[in-house]
Write a protein that holds these residues in place. Structure first.
Motif, PDB file in Angstrom:
ATOM      1  N   PRO A  15       6.575  -1.572 -10.676  1.00  0.00           N
ATOM      2  CA  PRO A  15       5.846  -0.397 -10.171  1.00  0.00           C
ATOM      3  C   PRO A  15       4.656  -0.706  -9.266  1.00  0.00           C
ATOM      4  CG  PRO A  15       6.456  -0.051 -12.448  1.00  0.00           C
ATOM      5  CD  PRO A  15       6.838  -1.463 -12.127  1.00  0.00           C
ATOM      6  N   ASP A  16       3.841  -1.706  -9.608  1.00  0.00           N
ATOM      7  CA  ASP A  16       2.644  -1.946  -8.796  1.00  0.00           C
ATOM      8  C   ASP A  16       2.998  -2.509  -7.423  1.00  0.00           C
ATOM      9  OD1 ASP A  16       3.434  -4.302 -10.266  1.00  0.00           O
ATOM     10  OD2 ASP A  16       1.605  -5.258  -9.567  1.00  0.00           O
ATOM     11  N   ILE A  17       4.073  -3.279  -7.332  1.00  0.00           N
ATOM     12  CA  ILE A  17       4.522  -3.792  -6.034  1.00  0.00           C
ATOM     13  C   ILE A  17       5.122  -2.651  -5.218  1.00  0.00           C
ATOM     14  CG2 ILE A  17       6.119  -5.374  -4.874  1.00  0.00           C
ATOM     15  CD1 ILE A  17       5.846  -7.211  -7.318  1.00  0.00           C
ATOM     16  N   TYR A  18       5.918  -1.813  -5.876  1.00  0.00           N
ATOM     17  CA  TYR A  18       6.516  -0.659  -5.203  1.00  0.00           C
ATOM     18  C   TYR A  18       5.442   0.247  -4.595  1.00  0.00           C
ATOM     19  CZ  TYR A  18       8.552   3.995  -4.716  1.00  0.00           C
ATOM     20  OH  TYR A  18       8.923   5.223  -4.239  1.00  0.00           O
ATOM     21  N   SER A  19       4.363   0.469  -5.341  1.00  0.00           N
ATOM     22  CA  SER A  19       3.318   1.384  -4.869  1.00  0.00           C
ATOM     23  C   SER A  19       2.643   0.880  -3.599  1.00  0.00           C
ATOM     24  CB  SER A  19       2.267   1.598  -5.968  1.00  0.00           C
ATOM     25  OG  SER A  19       1.579   0.393  -6.241  1.00  0.00           O
ATOM     26  N   LYS A  20       2.649  -0.428  -3.373  1.00  0.00           N
ATOM     27  CA  LYS A  20       2.000  -1.000  -2.193  1.00  0.00           C
ATOM     28  C   LYS A  20       2.813  -0.781  -0.911  1.00  0.00           C
ATOM     29  CE  LYS A  20      -0.269  -4.677  -4.834  1.00  0.00           C
ATOM     30  NZ  LYS A  20      -0.329  -6.149  -5.081  1.00  0.00           N
ATOM     31  N   VAL A  21       4.122  -0.598  -1.065  1.00  0.00           N
ATOM     32  CA  VAL A  21       4.984  -0.505   0.124  1.00  0.00           C
ATOM     33  C   VAL A  21       5.803   0.779   0.173  1.00  0.00           C
ATOM     34  CG1 VAL A  21       5.166  -3.010   0.398  1.00  0.00           C
ATOM     35  CG2 VAL A  21       6.809  -1.804  -1.057  1.00  0.00           C
ATOM     36  N   SER A  22       5.635   1.655  -0.818  1.00  0.00           N
ATOM     37  CA  SER A  22       6.497   2.838  -0.924  1.00  0.00           C
ATOM     38  C   SER A  22       6.392   3.789   0.260  1.00  0.00           C
ATOM     39  CB  SER A  22       6.205   3.596  -2.227  1.00  0.00           C
ATOM     40  OG  SER A  22       4.844   4.019  -2.250  1.00  0.00           O
ATOM     41  N   SER A  23       5.273   3.768   0.967  1.00  0.00           N
ATOM     42  CA  SER A  23       5.095   4.683   2.101  1.00  0.00           C
ATOM     43  C   SER A  23       5.676   4.127   3.399  1.00  0.00           C
ATOM     44  CB  SER A  23       3.606   4.978   2.300  1.00  0.00           C
ATOM     45  OG  SER A  23       2.897   3.788   2.615  1.00  0.00           O
ATOM     46  N   ILE A  24       6.117   2.882   3.387  1.00  0.00           N
ATOM     47  CA  ILE A  24       6.678   2.257   4.590  1.00  0.00           C
ATOM     48  C   ILE A  24       8.123   2.725   4.774  1.00  0.00           C
ATOM     49  CG2 ILE A  24       7.264   0.076   5.724  1.00  0.00           C
ATOM     50  CD1 ILE A  24       5.041  -1.246   4.112  1.00  0.00           C
ATOM     51  N   GLU A  25       8.471   3.130   5.973  1.00  0.00           N
ATOM     52  CA  GLU A  25       9.796   3.701   6.224  1.00  0.00           C
ATOM     53  C   GLU A  25      10.775   2.722   6.850  1.00  0.00           C
ATOM     54  OE1 GLU A  25       9.265   7.240   8.474  1.00  0.00           O
ATOM     55  OE2 GLU A  25       8.249   8.328   6.852  1.00  0.00           O
ATOM     56  N   SER A  26      10.331   1.525   7.176  1.00  0.00           N
ATOM     57  CA  SER A  26      11.203   0.506   7.762  1.00  0.00           C
ATOM     58  C   SER A  26      11.406  -0.625   6.760  1.00  0.00           C
ATOM     59  CB  SER A  26      10.581  -0.062   9.048  1.00  0.00           C
ATOM     60  OG  SER A  26      11.188  -1.287   9.410  1.00  0.00           O
ATOM     61  N   ALA A  27      12.675  -0.942   6.459  1.00  0.00           N
ATOM     62  CA  ALA A  27      12.973  -2.026   5.529  1.00  0.00           C
ATOM     63  C   ALA A  27      12.447  -3.359   6.056  1.00  0.00           C
ATOM     64  CB  ALA A  27      14.483  -2.109   5.291  1.00  0.00           C
ATOM     65  N   LYS A  28      12.538  -3.550   7.356  1.00  0.00           N
ATOM     66  CA  LYS A  28      12.013  -4.782   7.951  1.00  0.00           C
ATOM     67  C   LYS A  28      10.515  -4.901   7.713  1.00  0.00           C
ATOM     68  CE  LYS A  28      11.201  -7.086  12.397  1.00  0.00           C
ATOM     69  NZ  LYS A  28      11.260  -8.426  11.795  1.00  0.00           N
ATOM     70  N   GLU A  29       9.802  -3.810   7.856  1.00  0.00           N
ATOM     71  CA  GLU A  29       8.351  -3.828   7.665  1.00  0.00           C
ATOM     72  C   GLU A  29       8.008  -4.118   6.209  1.00  0.00           C
ATOM     73  OE1 GLU A  29       4.397  -1.050   8.464  1.00  0.00           O
ATOM     74  OE2 GLU A  29       6.350  -0.455   9.294  1.00  0.00           O
ATOM     75  N   VAL A  30       8.807  -3.580   5.282  1.00  0.00           N
ATOM     76  CA  VAL A  30       8.601  -3.883   3.858  1.00  0.00           C
ATOM     77  C   VAL A  30       8.769  -5.373   3.612  1.00  0.00           C
ATOM     78  CG1 VAL A  30       9.524  -3.579   1.528  1.00  0.00           C
ATOM     79  CG2 VAL A  30       9.279  -1.596   3.038  1.00  0.00           C
ATOM     80  N   TRP A  31       9.857  -5.931   4.153  1.00  0.00           N
ATOM     81  CA  TRP A  31      10.150  -7.361   3.978  1.00  0.00           C
ATOM     82  C   TRP A  31       9.036  -8.207   4.584  1.00  0.00           C
ATOM     83  CZ3 TRP A  31      14.126  -9.514   1.231  1.00  0.00           C
ATOM     84  CH2 TRP A  31      14.377 -10.874   1.409  1.00  0.00           C
ATOM     85  N   ASP A  32       8.607  -7.848   5.782  1.00  0.00           N
ATOM     86  CA  ASP A  32       7.543  -8.602   6.457  1.00  0.00           C
ATOM     87  C   ASP A  32       6.223  -8.503   5.700  1.00  0.00           C
ATOM     88  OD1 ASP A  32       9.362  -9.276   8.391  1.00  0.00           O
ATOM     89  OD2 ASP A  32       8.636  -7.840   9.887  1.00  0.00           O
ATOM     90  N   THR A  33       5.956  -7.329   5.124  1.00  0.00           N
ATOM     91  CA  THR A  33       4.732  -7.137   4.343  1.00  0.00           C
ATOM     92  C   THR A  33       4.727  -8.036   3.122  1.00  0.00           C
ATOM     93  OG1 THR A  33       4.498  -4.836   5.080  1.00  0.00           O
ATOM     94  CG2 THR A  33       3.337  -5.463   3.069  1.00  0.00           C
ATOM     95  N   LEU A  34       5.867  -8.127   2.455  1.00  0.00           N
ATOM     96  CA  LEU A  34       5.974  -9.011   1.287  1.00  0.00           C
ATOM     97  C   LEU A  34       5.738 -10.463   1.679  1.00  0.00           C
ATOM     98  CD1 LEU A  34       9.095  -7.557  -0.550  1.00  0.00           C
ATOM     99  CD2 LEU A  34       6.717  -7.353  -1.246  1.00  0.00           C
TER     100      LEU A  34
END
Length: 226
Positions: free
Chosen positions: A88-107
């Protein structure tokens, strides 16, 4: 030792050992749907059309065909797979991002750092690999666990070492007391085709036999003192 993952269950990321999870997740997604991995690697598809003046412009929602919608859905599939793998805490940091690539890059930035930080980490792991030696009184099993951790760490950062190089590295990491066994393997095997697990099995067998001889020698010495 890590717990093996089911081939039908998403690798779960709990915030630890990111390079290992990243590699497992990459393979899981590719084996499930390579188009989903493309969305993570390249970003979402942007549907374009030519306007009345011949310029390329993004399509509006009402102008999209069924096939267009299926193409857009690939990014959503990628997001769904990623989000379902987070606590949950990791999800909350990226849940508003709409691009899967951006989520991956953020991680990657969060858990591996910037490119400079990543290079530093790779350098440290590479140094551990270059200086790797079997420690005094270390068993083959423990040595191989340490070796695998280093190799998997490099793999997590995209540094792949070919099998025959791993075999040679592990073989020449053995101490002088293993010279006889090392020479026997080099003379009897083709190191270019010898698998790493085959080498480890051979070393484990030799270790067991060596321990057996040492135990027998101790028994003989004990008998002679009686």
């Amino acid at each position: 030792m890590y717990e093996s993952q089911s081939i039908t269950k998403l690798p779960f990321f709990n915030g630890e050992n990111y390079p290992f999870w990243k590699n497992q997740m990459r393979l899981f997604i590719k084996s499930s749907d390579y188009l989903v991995w493309d969305a993570i690697e390249d970003g979402p598809i942007i549907l374009m059309k030519r306007d009345d003046e011949g310029r390329l412009v993004p399509k509006r929602k009402g102008e999209m065909s069924e096939d267009d919608r299926k193409k857009l859905q690939i990014n959503d599939k990628a997001l769904h797979m990623l989000f379902c793998a987070f606590r949950p805490d990791i999800y909350s940091k990226v849940s508003s991002i709409e691009s899967a690539k951006e989520v991956w890059d953020t991680l990657e930035t969060t858990y591996e750092g910037t490119s400079d930080v990543k290079e530093t980490k790779i350098g440290i792991i590479n140094l551990s690999y270059e200086n790797f030696k079997m420690e005094p009184d270390e068993t083959v099993s423990k040595m191989f666990d340490r070796f695998s951790t280093i190799v998997n760490g490099l793999k997590g950062f995209g540094e792949i070492i070919l099998g025959d190089k791993l075999v040679r590295k592990l073989l020449y990491s053995l101490p002088e007391s293993w010279d006889g066994k090392r020479t026997a393997i080099i003379e009897a095997k083709n190191l270019k085709t010898l698998k790493l697990d085959e080498l480890v099995c051979s070393l484990l067998t030799h270790e067991i036999m060596k321990q057996g001889r040492e135990d027998e020698k101790k028994k003989e010495e004990w008998r002679s003192l009686r």
